[in-house]
Design an enzyme around this catalytic site. Sequence first.
Site, PDB file in Angstrom:
ATOM      1  N   SER A  61       0.849  -1.197   0.000  1.00 55.47           N
ATOM      2  CA  SER A  61       0.000   0.000   0.000  1.00 55.47           C
ATOM      3  C   SER A  61       0.887   1.252   0.000  1.00 55.47           C
ATOM      4  CB  SER A  61      -0.944  -0.081   1.203  1.00 55.47           C
ATOM      5  OG  SER A  61      -1.961   0.858   1.080  1.00 55.47           O
ATOM      6  N   ASP A 113      -9.842  -3.202  -5.976  1.00 59.30           N
ATOM      7  CA  ASP A 113      -9.000  -2.317  -5.169  1.00 59.30           C
ATOM      8  C   ASP A 113      -8.945  -0.951  -5.829  1.00 59.30           C
ATOM      9  OD1 ASP A 113      -7.037  -1.012  -3.769  1.00 59.30           O
ATOM     10  OD2 ASP A 113      -5.427  -2.421  -4.272  1.00 59.30           O
ATOM     11  N   HIS A 160      -7.982  -4.762  -1.487  1.00 63.28           N
ATOM     12  CA  HIS A 160      -6.831  -4.027  -0.969  1.00 63.28           C
ATOM     13  C   HIS A 160      -6.456  -4.507   0.437  1.00 63.28           C
ATOM     14  CE1 HIS A 160      -4.069  -0.624  -1.007  1.00 63.28           C
ATOM     15  NE2 HIS A 160      -4.318  -0.513   0.273  1.00 63.28           N
TER      16      HIS A 160
END
Length: 401
Positions: free
Chosen positions: A189, A341, A371
């Site tokens: 991320s 995502d 995600h």
Amino acid sequence: MGFQALCVGLLCVSFLSYIYTPMPDNIEETWKVMALDAVAKTCNLVATLCDNIGLMKYEDVLAILASAHFTKPVSDENVTVIDTDFCDIPVRLYLPKRKSERRRPAVIFIHGGAFVLGSYSKSAYDDLNRLTANKLDAVVVGIDYRLAPKYPFPAALEDCVYVIKFFLQEKVLAKYRVDPSRICIMGDSSGGTLAATVTQLLQNDPNFKGRIKAQALMYPGLQSLDTFLPSHQEYQHGPVLTREMIIKLLCLYVTEDQVLPQAALRNEHMPEESRHLFKFVNWSDFLPEKYKKNHVYTEPVLGKLNASYPVLVDSRLSPLLVNDSQLQSLPLTYIVTCEHDIFRDDGLIYISRLRNVGVQVTHEHIEKGVHGALSFTSAPVFLNLGLKLRDKYINWLEENL
Ligand SMILES: *[C@@H]1O[C@H](CO)[C@@H](O)[C@H](O)[C@H]1NC(C)=O
Ligand SMILES: *[C@@H]1O[C@H](CO)[C@@H](O)[C@H](O)[C@H]1NC(C)=O
Ligand SMILES: *[C@@H]1O[C@H](CO)[C@@H](O)[C@H](O)[C@H]1NC(C)=O
Ligand SMILES: *[C@@H]1O[C@H](CO)[C@@H](O)[C@H](O)[C@H]1NC(C)=O
């Protein structure tokens, strides 16, 4: 009594309708993802309420909730785990106990959390890094860089760069018996954003060129110019992350001013002078046809925001902003993208750009993925997806590092 019950009932209904999001059809473990999604939205709601009534700041509430999953450094029969610091920046080291003749590979781990939350000590990351150290017989270094908004851009990046440069010194590598030719930088991320940026910076620094063998970027965000990529639109209500939550948090890395997130939500946050940069993030040029679907590219609306944030045009915030000649020299790259995502297209665009200039990329696209999957591999929520992804990543390292 009846009136109170009615009020409570109405509150419950409005709460449930607030947190309920219809799930895409082909998602894996739908019920677990729905539960995660509901938890994320409830946390967001609680944090927003606390902030609105002046009890505590939004991000502080989220930080407290996130820290429930932090762990102490605990060694086991295979790996010695210690918390220490490199140049005053906290690091967690995973040192395999196994005796080995040759020097070991190393993985530098940069955690996610939108630059505002998180730590290497989160239990899912701790498990991941322990497993990596044991399976690969590798040294793993987790970095607890400074967090926003207390420490805005580029504090997080600077800390990562310091730690990695410190670690890359010959005497430090020798101390931990690390092979200087087998070092990977990994992040998930926003940690993926940092990993991508640090790798670019080192590769374009004559003193460090060629020192990193590989980078692994797990569902990274890679640009902040265009907040209306097709995946940003399709997954704006989740699962797990909503566009509003993520914009609110990411803006804190730049400023605490409220005008920036408001403008970014409308995708009207970039200055007139940034027009020439949009070619680097133009999804119409770089997304595979399959993902364009029926989206129509619209030209950016520039210069609407009076306040100016020079950081927004900085490639150290948006690694997609470097030109092709700077991309060309990047090392072997592993990128994970998840179908469901909001950051899917950031990853897909980077892959196109890297491949266009001949960088070797392994692309793992998780068709049923959401995600943050790697964060959901420890109690109380196990996603099979997270466990599978963890295995795929470690297998890739075993074969390539
Ligand atoms: C130690 O390593 C062995 C072999 O890889 C594994 O079977 C065992 O579960 C590991 N122990 C721990 C505590 O992870
Ligand atoms: C983006 O790409 C499309 C299609 O190639 C093109 O028409 C448009 O002018 C581009 N816009 C920018 C800002 O680069
Ligand atoms: C931006 O500044 C101009 C001129 O100073 C002003 O007229 C305009 O209202 C401002 N816009 C916003 C959104 O504040
Ligand atoms: C790419 O960017 C670098 C650094 O900003 C610059 O020195 C170089 O001239 C640029 N190359 C091209 C082809 O634009």
